[in-house]
Design a protein around this motif. Structure first.
Motif, mmCIF file in Angstrom:
data_model
loop_
_atom_site.group_PDB
_atom_site.id
_atom_site.type_symbol
_atom_site.label_atom_id
_atom_site.label_comp_id
_atom_site.label_asym_id
_atom_site.label_seq_id
_atom_site.Cartn_x
_atom_site.Cartn_y
_atom_site.Cartn_z
ATOM 1 N N GLU A 30 -15.007 21.791 -6.725
ATOM 2 C CA GLU A 30 -14.925 20.338 -6.931
ATOM 3 C C GLU A 30 -13.885 20.002 -7.999
ATOM 4 O O GLU A 30 -13.315 18.913 -8.006
ATOM 5 C CB GLU A 30 -16.297 19.771 -7.339
ATOM 6 C CG GLU A 30 -17.405 20.059 -6.336
ATOM 7 C CD GLU A 30 -17.096 19.495 -4.951
ATOM 8 O OE1 GLU A 30 -16.953 18.272 -4.845
ATOM 9 O OE2 GLU A 30 -16.998 20.291 -4.003
ATOM 10 N N THR A 31 -13.656 20.944 -8.918
ATOM 11 C CA THR A 31 -12.630 20.761 -9.949
ATOM 12 C C THR A 31 -11.274 21.277 -9.476
ATOM 13 O O THR A 31 -10.255 20.592 -9.615
ATOM 14 C CB THR A 31 -13.053 21.472 -11.248
ATOM 15 O OG1 THR A 31 -14.082 20.698 -11.874
ATOM 16 C CG2 THR A 31 -11.894 21.602 -12.227
ATOM 17 N N THR A 32 -11.254 22.478 -8.876
ATOM 18 C CA THR A 32 -9.949 23.099 -8.561
ATOM 19 C C THR A 32 -9.218 22.348 -7.446
ATOM 20 O O THR A 32 -8.010 22.483 -7.300
ATOM 21 C CB THR A 32 -10.112 24.581 -8.167
ATOM 22 O OG1 THR A 32 -10.938 24.675 -6.988
ATOM 23 C CG2 THR A 32 -10.758 25.375 -9.290
ATOM 24 N N THR A 269 -19.380 14.583 -12.345
ATOM 25 C CA THR A 269 -18.337 13.659 -11.869
ATOM 26 C C THR A 269 -17.100 14.341 -11.282
ATOM 27 O O THR A 269 -16.152 13.661 -10.908
ATOM 28 C CB THR A 269 -17.830 12.761 -13.028
ATOM 29 O OG1 THR A 269 -17.351 13.625 -14.075
ATOM 30 C CG2 THR A 269 -18.889 11.851 -13.571
ATOM 31 N N SER A 270 -17.104 15.676 -11.213
ATOM 32 C CA SER A 270 -15.866 16.352 -10.783
ATOM 33 C C SER A 270 -15.400 15.865 -9.413
ATOM 34 O O SER A 270 -14.199 15.673 -9.176
ATOM 35 C CB SER A 270 -16.072 17.866 -10.729
ATOM 36 O OG SER A 270 -16.293 18.372 -12.015
ATOM 37 N N THR A 271 -16.349 15.647 -8.496
ATOM 38 C CA THR A 271 -16.014 15.354 -7.102
ATOM 39 C C THR A 271 -15.182 14.077 -6.953
ATOM 40 O O THR A 271 -14.220 14.052 -6.186
ATOM 41 C CB THR A 271 -17.321 15.228 -6.283
ATOM 42 O OG1 THR A 271 -18.103 16.407 -6.529
ATOM 43 C CG2 THR A 271 -17.056 15.060 -4.800
ATOM 44 N N ASN A 272 -15.563 13.025 -7.653
ATOM 45 C CA ASN A 272 -14.890 11.736 -7.440
ATOM 46 C C ASN A 272 -14.173 11.195 -8.686
ATOM 47 O O ASN A 272 -13.804 10.015 -8.727
ATOM 48 C CB ASN A 272 -15.887 10.691 -6.902
ATOM 49 C CG ASN A 272 -17.098 10.524 -7.799
ATOM 50 O OD1 ASN A 272 -17.172 11.134 -8.862
ATOM 51 N ND2 ASN A 272 -18.047 9.696 -7.385
ATOM 52 N N CYS A 276 -12.412 7.538 -9.154
ATOM 53 C CA CYS A 276 -13.003 6.602 -10.126
ATOM 54 C C CYS A 276 -11.943 6.115 -11.112
ATOM 55 O O CYS A 276 -11.834 4.918 -11.392
ATOM 56 C CB CYS A 276 -14.113 7.291 -10.914
ATOM 57 S SG CYS A 276 -15.642 7.544 -10.012
ATOM 58 N N LEU A 277 -11.164 7.050 -11.636
ATOM 59 C CA LEU A 277 -10.168 6.679 -12.648
ATOM 60 C C LEU A 277 -9.105 5.753 -12.065
ATOM 61 O O LEU A 277 -8.709 4.771 -12.703
ATOM 62 C CB LEU A 277 -9.496 7.925 -13.227
ATOM 63 C CG LEU A 277 -10.384 8.820 -14.090
ATOM 64 C CD1 LEU A 277 -9.610 10.072 -14.492
ATOM 65 C CD2 LEU A 277 -10.883 8.079 -15.323
ATOM 66 N N ALA A 278 -8.658 6.063 -10.852
ATOM 67 C CA ALA A 278 -7.639 5.207 -10.221
ATOM 68 C C ALA A 278 -8.198 3.791 -10.069
ATOM 69 O O ALA A 278 -7.486 2.808 -10.302
ATOM 70 C CB ALA A 278 -7.222 5.783 -8.874
ATOM 71 N N VAL A 321 -15.640 7.379 1.091
ATOM 72 C CA VAL A 321 -17.031 7.849 1.077
ATOM 73 C C VAL A 321 -17.063 9.254 0.469
ATOM 74 O O VAL A 321 -16.387 10.164 0.951
ATOM 75 C CB VAL A 321 -17.622 7.874 2.509
ATOM 76 C CG1 VAL A 321 -19.064 8.398 2.476
ATOM 77 C CG2 VAL A 321 -17.557 6.485 3.122
ATOM 78 N N PHE A 322 -17.811 9.397 -0.601
ATOM 79 C CA PHE A 322 -17.988 10.700 -1.231
ATOM 80 C C PHE A 322 -19.398 11.202 -0.934
ATOM 81 O O PHE A 322 -20.314 10.392 -0.743
ATOM 82 C CB PHE A 322 -17.789 10.597 -2.751
ATOM 83 C CG PHE A 322 -16.364 10.361 -3.129
ATOM 84 C CD1 PHE A 322 -15.463 11.405 -3.213
ATOM 85 C CD2 PHE A 322 -15.904 9.068 -3.366
ATOM 86 C CE1 PHE A 322 -14.139 11.183 -3.531
ATOM 87 C CE2 PHE A 322 -14.581 8.829 -3.677
ATOM 88 C CZ PHE A 322 -13.695 9.893 -3.774
ATOM 89 N N PRO A 323 -19.584 12.527 -0.927
ATOM 90 C CA PRO A 323 -20.949 13.022 -0.721
ATOM 91 C C PRO A 323 -21.860 12.575 -1.863
ATOM 92 O O PRO A 323 -21.407 12.476 -3.005
ATOM 93 C CB PRO A 323 -20.787 14.548 -0.718
ATOM 94 C CG PRO A 323 -19.472 14.817 -1.363
ATOM 95 C CD PRO A 323 -18.612 13.611 -1.135
#
Ligand code: NCD
Ligand code: ZN
Length: 348
Positions: A30-32, A269-272, A276-278, A321-323
């Motif tokens: 999720e990070t890499t 929060t790694s996934t999205n 989120c920041l954008a 859509v995120f998991p």
């Protein structure tokens, strides 16, 4: 339909919890997927205290990097009152370890082995100042008499400022700042000081945890504060001040550990994070500052080069859509729900 694109240098995460074993394997991709490097928090059980332990943990992380992804873990040592300055210096000079983490004992998840008497770590801090090694600080006092919402402000006044006056050349990262007091302290200071800001503290205030029922998935430490503090964080993250940068503090816990009579602190929060920041920067009309916050200011603070590679963010006319959660062999880990539609995503 794509309505906008934004190209930025590949981001880094300057504060990340990866855990170990099966959890590490589940969360690392999720990070890499988006990030090139991350400062890896050492609060395992038992904590990562020595150079040897940091090297071994780094190896385990490298083993878990999905094939095809390039990722560099920047290791940290967990400071205890027994930390050996020579071992720490060797760890730093070998290039494996980039910083040391100061947890006041009892301040947060797995901090029991942290520091009780700051006097006892002065020789280590003096050595760090001498060799130019960064001190990452969990900036909260643990005094039971201090209200949990005031613990960051009191830490700055009672611990951090006196320490920085004593060792002005010590490089310090104020981690995951949550208050306008912390913002003001950074902007009002001179010397080698920076502050990381999490994704979630840019998006939620304390109402998220407490209004309409208790919501354990929004509980983290330092705990989210009032809206006026969130606004101060957004202002500093989107400002031209290079001392503010991204540290997600993505901190995975199994749902069963979050939803409990004594639920764990930490938001995953790694996934999205980049979406989120954008969204946050877009809402502030500050998309031109996103690259500095997520990809330039952090490396500058840690005296490293920014990444060469680029990523492309895309904005669509329908929400991404995120998991809701990611799966681990021991159960799900809930992904941060920002409670607002995200129209951005990272182009894969
Ligand atoms: C972190 C964790 O779970 O390890 N939790 C959190 O709420 N942020 C610890 C920390 O960074 O304080
Ligand atoms: Zn953390």
């Amino acid at each position: 339909m794509t309505v906008q694109t934004l190209k930025i240098k590949r981001p880094d995460d300057w504060h990340l919890h990866l855990r170990d074993g099966e959890m590490l394997e589940a969360v690392l991709p999720e990070t890499t997927r988006h990030f090139a490097r991350a400062i890896i928090m050492p609060n395992l059980v038992p904590p990562v205290v020595t150079n040897e332990e940091a090297k071994a943990y780094r190896e385990r992380i490298m083993q878990a990097v999905p094939s095809g992804d390039n990722f560099e873990p920047l290791m940290t040592l967990y400071l205890t009152e027994d930390t050996d300055p020579d071992d720490l210096e060797q760890a730093f000079k070998s290039g494996t370890v980039h910083a040391a983490k100061l947890y006041p004992a009892g301040a947060t998840t797995n901090s029991e082995n942290g520091v009780r008497n700051f006097e006892n770590i002065m020789p280590v801090l003096e050595r760090m100042a001498e060799i130019g090694m960064t001190l990452c600080v969990h900036g909260e006092v643990t005094d039971p008499a201090i209200d949990i919402f005031d613990r960051e402000k009191v830490f700055i006044e009672a611990v951090l400022d006196p320490l920085r006056q004593r060792l002005p050349q010590l490089r310090v990262t104020m981690e995951h700042i949550t208050t306008s007091d912390a913002v003001d302290y950074v902007t009002g200071s001179t010397g080698p000081l920076g502050a990381s800001i999490t994704t979630h503290h840019l998006m939620i205030n304390r109402n998220a945890i407490l209004v309409g029922g208790i919501k354990p998935h929004y509980y983290c430490l330092p705990v989210a504060k009032r809206e006026e503090h969130r606004l101060a964080l957004v202002k500093s993250a989107t400002s031209k001040d290079e001392r503010f940068f991204l540290g997600t503090d993505s901190a995975p816990h199994l749902d069963k550990a979050k939803i409990d009579v004594c639920g764990c602190a930490g938001i995953f929060t790694s996934t999205n994070t980049m979406a989120c920041l954008a969204q946050v920067f877009d809402d502030e009309n500050a998309l031109d500052r996103l690259e500095a916050f997520s990809s330039l200011n952090g490396p500058k603070h840690y005296q490293l080069d920014a990444n060469e590679e680029m990523i492309t963010l895309v904005k669509r006319d329908i929400p991404t859509v995120f998991p809701a959660s990611i799966t681990t062999p021991d159960g799900p880990v809930t992904v941060f729900d920002p409670m607002t539609p995200l129209y951005w995503d990272v182009e894969s």
